[in-house]
Design an enzyme around this catalytic site. Structure first.
Site, PDB file in Angstrom:
ATOM      1  N   GLU A 176       0.822  -1.220   0.000  1.00  0.00           N
ATOM      2  CA  GLU A 176       0.000   0.000   0.000  1.00  0.00           C
ATOM      3  C   GLU A 176       0.853   1.267   0.000  1.00  0.00           C
ATOM      4  O   GLU A 176       1.288   1.733   1.054  1.00  0.00           O
ATOM      5  CB  GLU A 176      -0.923   0.023   1.236  1.00  0.00           C
ATOM      6  N   LYS A 218      -2.678  -2.118  -2.967  1.00  0.00           N
ATOM      7  CA  LYS A 218      -3.711  -1.285  -2.341  1.00  0.00           C
ATOM      8  C   LYS A 218      -3.368   0.167  -2.645  1.00  0.00           C
ATOM      9  O   LYS A 218      -2.302   0.650  -2.266  1.00  0.00           O
ATOM     10  CB  LYS A 218      -3.762  -1.524  -0.830  1.00  0.00           C
TER      11      LYS A 218
HETATM   12  P1  13P Z   1      -9.234   4.201   4.727  1.00  0.00           P
HETATM   13  O1  13P Z   1     -10.173   3.467   3.817  1.00  0.00           O
HETATM   14  O2  13P Z   1      -9.880   4.815   5.924  1.00  0.00           O
HETATM   15  O3  13P Z   1      -8.342   5.144   3.974  1.00  0.00           O
HETATM   16  O4  13P Z   1      -8.248   3.110   5.340  1.00  0.00           O
HETATM   17  C1  13P Z   1      -7.734   2.118   4.526  1.00  0.00           C
HETATM   18  C2  13P Z   1      -6.420   1.696   5.031  1.00  0.00           C
HETATM   19  O5  13P Z   1      -6.194   0.536   5.263  1.00  0.00           O
HETATM   20  C3  13P Z   1      -5.385   2.719   5.200  1.00  0.00           C
HETATM   21  O6  13P Z   1      -4.155   2.109   5.480  1.00  0.00           O
END
Ligand code: 13P
Length: 330
Positions: A176, A218
């Protein structure tokens, strides 16, 4: 197909997505305080139980990302959360990064920590029931000066080391690199930063010989900054998000999930619907779904307020939002 690829692909069952419920103790405490809900381990357990104990979530969820402490907690049914989720066909995942710290070479930027004892922790999390993992890097946009290429590269290197170790441990890495929504930047600038970030990331993943087929990306959506004064239409978001992804993400990865990043629940739902449509029009090569925390939890938390008598109404709101987000994938 090996087991890791099969696990990664199982997160993309049509109509299903991932609930991110991996808030650290610090973040969970702050999140609950936003809704006037007190702190402490029992309140955090009830917070998780509110979502994981809701009936029929397996209709909409292929996976849940947990915080490491939650792997060892039990629901009201006295079962460990990972076991009860797995029994319902929901893959348990775990956040394995240890948060961010200032980047010494550019102190307004952040790098993610957690590589030092990662292999020991992975062995433990696997025993505790996790089948996939998450590592979040943060990329902040500020005018033309941030992000620096150096910070993008350092975060990419850490994501790649993480992914390599996770695959060696027999778990699926969800990588991510979150390009932050917060800021005054234009959507065009967000798109450029996304292309640079993902381009760098996939080059570094290849240098580290990370197997593409069991990676899940992600990512943020491409949006005008939250302080830019502009609210993009879902079509604009979809157009630029797909353009950035098509330019920088290899076709072989298992799939792409989106974070909500501070968008309202309706915004995150409407943008996902437009992205799904655009991806289909463009014959995008990867499956797509959601991996939201705030956009799935917000409405339920506002109703719950930490009170037992509000659990049914809060769970109904959660199920209602899940149904809407799932329908956006159709
Ligand atoms: P949000 O959908 O609140 O952005 O969180 C997703 C997430 O895992 C952030 O690391």
């Amino acid at each position: 197909m090996n087991d890791l690829v099969a696990t990664a692909r199982s997160l993309f069952i049509p109509g299903k997505g991932i609930l991110a419920a991996d808030e650290s103790v610090h973040t969970a405490t702050a999140r609950l305080a936003d809704y006037g809900i007190g702190a402490g381990p029992e309140m955090r357990r009830q917070y998780r139980n509110l979502f994981f104990g809701a009936e029929n979530i397996e209709q909409y969820l292929s996976g849940v990302i947990l915080f490491s402490d939650t792997l060892l907690e039990k629901g009201d049914d006295k079962n460990f959360f990972p076991a009860s989720l797995a029994a319902r066909g929901i893959a348990p995942g775990v956040k394995v990064d240890l948060g961010t710290e200032p980047f010494p070479a550019s102190e307004k930027e952040l790098i993610t920590q957690g590589l030092l004892d990662l292999s020991e922790r992975l062995a433990l999390y696997k025993k505790q029931g996790a089948v996939f993992t998450k590592w979040r890097a943060v990329i902040r946009i500020d005018g033309d000066s941030l992000p620096t290429a150096l910070a993008i590269h350092e975060n990419a290197k850490r994501l790649a080391s993480y992914a390599k170790e996770v695959q060696s441990a027999g778990l699926v890495p969800l990588i991510e690199p979150e390009v932050l929504y917060k800021g005054k930047h234009s959507r065009q600038r967000a798109k450029e930063v996304m292309i640079e970030t993902l381009g760098t990331l996939f080059a570094v993943l290849d240098e580290h010989s990370v197997d593409r087929a069991s990676i899940v990306l992600k990512t943020s959506m491409v949006l005008s900054g939250s302080e830019s004064g502009k609210i993009d239409t879902p079509e604009e978001v979809a157009e630029d998000t797909l353009a950035a992804l098509m330019e920088s993400v290899p076709s072989q990865i298992a799939g792409i999930v989106f974070l909500s990043g501070g968008q309202t629940p309706d915004q995150a739902t409407d943008n996902l619907r437009a992205i799904t449509l655009r991806a289909r029009e463009m014959s995008a090569p990867w499956p797509l779904t959601f991996s939201y925390a705030r956009a799935l939890q917000e409405e339920a938390l506002a109703l719950w307020k930490g009170k037992e008598e509000n659990v049914p109404a809060a769970r109904a709101a959660f199920l209602d939002r899940l149904a809407k987000v799932s329908a956006a994938l159709a």
